[in-house]
Write an enzyme that holds these catalytic residues in place. Sequence first.
Site, PDB file in Angstrom:
ATOM      1  N   HIS A 146       4.531  16.524  22.355  1.00 63.21           N
ATOM      2  CA  HIS A 146       5.371  15.904  23.380  1.00 63.21           C
ATOM      3  C   HIS A 146       6.817  15.885  22.907  1.00 63.21           C
ATOM      4  CE1 HIS A 146       7.272  12.101  25.083  1.00 63.21           C
ATOM      5  NE2 HIS A 146       7.169  12.908  26.114  1.00 63.21           N
ATOM      6  N   SER A 147       7.733  16.359  23.749  1.00 62.96           N
ATOM      7  CA  SER A 147       9.159  16.248  23.489  1.00 62.96           C
ATOM      8  C   SER A 147       9.526  16.860  22.129  1.00 62.96           C
ATOM      9  CB  SER A 147       9.566  14.769  23.573  1.00 62.96           C
ATOM     10  OG  SER A 147      10.962  14.611  23.656  1.00 62.96           O
ATOM     11  N   MET A 148      10.035  16.089  21.175  1.00 64.76           N
ATOM     12  CA  MET A 148      10.370  16.634  19.861  1.00 64.76           C
ATOM     13  C   MET A 148       9.156  17.263  19.193  1.00 64.76           C
ATOM     14  SD  MET A 148      12.022  14.712  16.515  1.00 64.76           S
ATOM     15  CE  MET A 148      10.433  14.054  15.952  1.00 64.76           C
ATOM     16  N   ALA A 196       6.769  18.809  20.741  1.00 59.37           N
ATOM     17  CA  ALA A 196       6.589  20.112  21.378  1.00 59.37           C
ATOM     18  C   ALA A 196       7.573  21.131  20.816  1.00 59.37           C
ATOM     19  CB  ALA A 196       6.766  19.975  22.886  1.00 59.37           C
ATOM     20  N   HIS A 239       9.256  11.293  31.617  1.00 60.17           N
ATOM     21  CA  HIS A 239       9.155  12.034  30.355  1.00 60.17           C
ATOM     22  C   HIS A 239       7.894  11.668  29.568  1.00 60.17           C
ATOM     23  CE1 HIS A 239      10.622  14.303  26.959  1.00 60.17           C
ATOM     24  NE2 HIS A 239      10.735  13.240  26.183  1.00 60.17           N
TER      25      HIS A 239
END
Length: 287
Positions: free
Chosen positions: A101-103, A105, A263
Amino acid sequence: MSMDFEEVRLSLPHIELAAHLYGPEDGVPVLALHGWLDNAASFARLAPKLEGVRIVALDFAGHGHSEHRSAGAGYALWDYAFDVLQVAEQFGWARFSILGHSMGAITAVLLAGAMPERIARLALIDGLVPYTGEAEQAPQKLGEALRARQALTDKRKPVYAEMARAVEARMKGVGAVSREAAELLAQRGLMPVPGGYTWRTDSRLTLPSPLRLTWAHAQAFVRALQCPVSLVLAEQGMMGAQAAVRTLLQDLPFEVHRLPGGHHLHLDDEAGAQLVADCFNPFLRLP
């Protein structure tokens, strides 16, 4: 919400990390990587809904219950990628998938682009490439980062008299989350101090990056991916507004799912977690 997991500590050669283990020991190996300033609880709703997989949900270095990096060290994305490799070695995983997820990913994409032989599949949630910076900006950005690092000794973390106040602050933070999501992250991310509670996270995590990849660098890592990729984009998330990323996705062979939510749609509520699980369940179980 099921909270069935095993809490473990992983003694790597250079640092000790904490993690939550989900699923059967003989399940498909998956490392779950959370976003910036989050922790392993990011996957508390989603992981129990994923079937037939053995998930190691890490607290990244400097986050949650993991150790902080040593004095003088930093938190570059490639350092996280090395941590991930070391964790896989501990579990004896020569090849594994990543749920990011996010960072998390972004870290997954860098690692999979650099070492495609190690990564079987990427299941990504509202994250693909880092914030980029072009060459002409580099001297100014490095100067800003060095000055911020020198001034860090004067910076103090906020102290909240009650845990509820920390939860409210997290709800309004970067990547705003629901109250229940904030409570899950806070339960793992807070520690008692004189006067109340503060975050366990390393203060150095809030420093600006001394050097950013250029857009050309970022594209090169994405285009170097050799494994299947399933990408969930949140309709009210952080990636949808990035026109360059939307253009990049148009000619890539990714499985892309556009889902309602913000998000942290995989954590905000059970319905969002189920939608994400429905996307990833058939994907992660494939060889």
